[in-house]
Structures are given as structure tokens and as C-alpha cells.
Scaffold this motif. Structure first.
Motif, PDB file in Angstrom:
ATOM      1  N   ASP A   8       0.960  -1.480  -0.193  1.00  0.00           N
ATOM      2  CA  ASP A   8      -0.276  -0.340  -0.024  1.00  0.00           C
ATOM      3  C   ASP A   8       1.254   1.109  -0.285  1.00  0.00           C
ATOM      4  N   TYR A   9       2.083   1.615   0.587  1.00  0.00           N
ATOM      5  CA  TYR A   9       2.512   2.117   0.973  1.00  0.00           C
ATOM      6  C   TYR A   9       4.480   2.592   0.175  1.00  0.00           C
ATOM      7  N   TYR A  10       4.426   1.463   0.395  1.00  0.00           N
ATOM      8  CA  TYR A  10       6.103   1.247  -0.718  1.00  0.00           C
ATOM      9  C   TYR A  10       5.746   0.946  -1.734  1.00  0.00           C
ATOM     10  N   PRO A  11       5.151   0.768  -3.155  1.00  0.00           N
ATOM     11  CA  PRO A  11       5.084  -0.132  -4.098  1.00  0.00           C
ATOM     12  C   PRO A  11       6.685  -0.126  -4.879  1.00  0.00           C
ATOM     13  N   ASN A  12       6.824   0.587  -4.541  1.00  0.00           N
ATOM     14  CA  ASN A  12       7.933   0.643  -5.312  1.00  0.00           C
ATOM     15  C   ASN A  12       8.983  -0.747  -5.192  1.00  0.00           C
ATOM     16  N   LEU A  13       9.118  -1.065  -3.708  1.00  0.00           N
ATOM     17  CA  LEU A  13       9.982  -1.816  -3.015  1.00  0.00           C
ATOM     18  C   LEU A  13      10.070  -3.560  -3.124  1.00  0.00           C
ATOM     19  N   THR A  14      11.410  -3.598  -4.130  1.00  0.00           N
ATOM     20  CA  THR A  14      10.633  -5.527  -4.070  1.00  0.00           C
ATOM     21  C   THR A  14      10.838  -6.017  -2.556  1.00  0.00           C
ATOM     22  N   LYS A  15      10.618  -7.339  -1.915  1.00  0.00           N
ATOM     23  CA  LYS A  15      10.415  -7.832  -1.155  1.00  0.00           C
ATOM     24  C   LYS A  15      11.750  -8.244   0.073  1.00  0.00           C
ATOM     25  N   LYS A  16      12.957  -8.392  -0.934  1.00  0.00           N
ATOM     26  CA  LYS A  16      14.707  -8.738  -0.559  1.00  0.00           C
ATOM     27  C   LYS A  16      14.860  -7.003  -0.158  1.00  0.00           C
TER      28      LYS A  16
END
Length: 90
Positions: free
Chosen positions: A29-37
């Protein structure tokens, strides 16, 4: 009859229906640019503007966030943005 004022924490509770939410859901929701890693690396180093924790000692266990901490972060960012906006639009 007055309508009670809802706080950010109330809205977050209605959104997630829990007091403790998986960090992965918050990031969607708030950090869609981050990958899971990257999300896991930041959580491990406590680089988010709110505390992240695991409920189990296993490294495969997901990270969680308490919605009250997330609400404080959102409110602080909003206040900073309001001050910046007021400064630029005098």
C-alpha cells in the motif's frame, strides 16, 4: 448528535482489520516500489520510519508492524508536507 472523529489509526484498523499487520501488506500500500528483498533488508536494519518485528525467531518469519506506529509515521509525514506546502504557497 455529533459524529465521532476518526483518527489515522482507526482508518488503518478498518483497512487491515488487525492491530499488527504484515510488513509486506503495508509495503504493497505505502511502498509499492520496494521489492520483497529490499523490504526485508530495510526491516532487518530497522530503516523504516516505524519499528518492524518478527513474532518468531526464525529468519523465514515475516516482519510485522503495529498500526499505531504506522499511524504516527503517516501523521508525521503529513504534517511535514503541510508545513512545506504552506511555506511554498504564501
Amino acid at each position: 448528535m455529533s459524529v465521532p472523529e476518526l483518527k489515522t489509526e482507526d482508518y488503518l484498523f478498518m483497512r487491515y482489520k488487525a492491530l499488527v499487520v504484515q510488513l509486506e501488506d503495508v509495503c504493497k500500500d505505502y511502498y509499492p516500489n520496494l521489492t520483497k528483498k529490499v523490504m526485508n533488508e530495510r526491516a532487518c536494519k530497522q530503516e523504516f520510519p516505524f519499528p518492524c518485528f518478527r513474532l518468531d525467531k526464525s529468519q523465514k518469519s515475516p516482519y510485522f508492524v503495529h498500526i499505531s506506529e504506522l499511524a504516527v509515521c503517516i501523521n508525521q509525514r503529513h504534517e511535514t508536507a503541510k508545513k512545506d506546502y504552506a511555506t511554498f504557497h504564501r
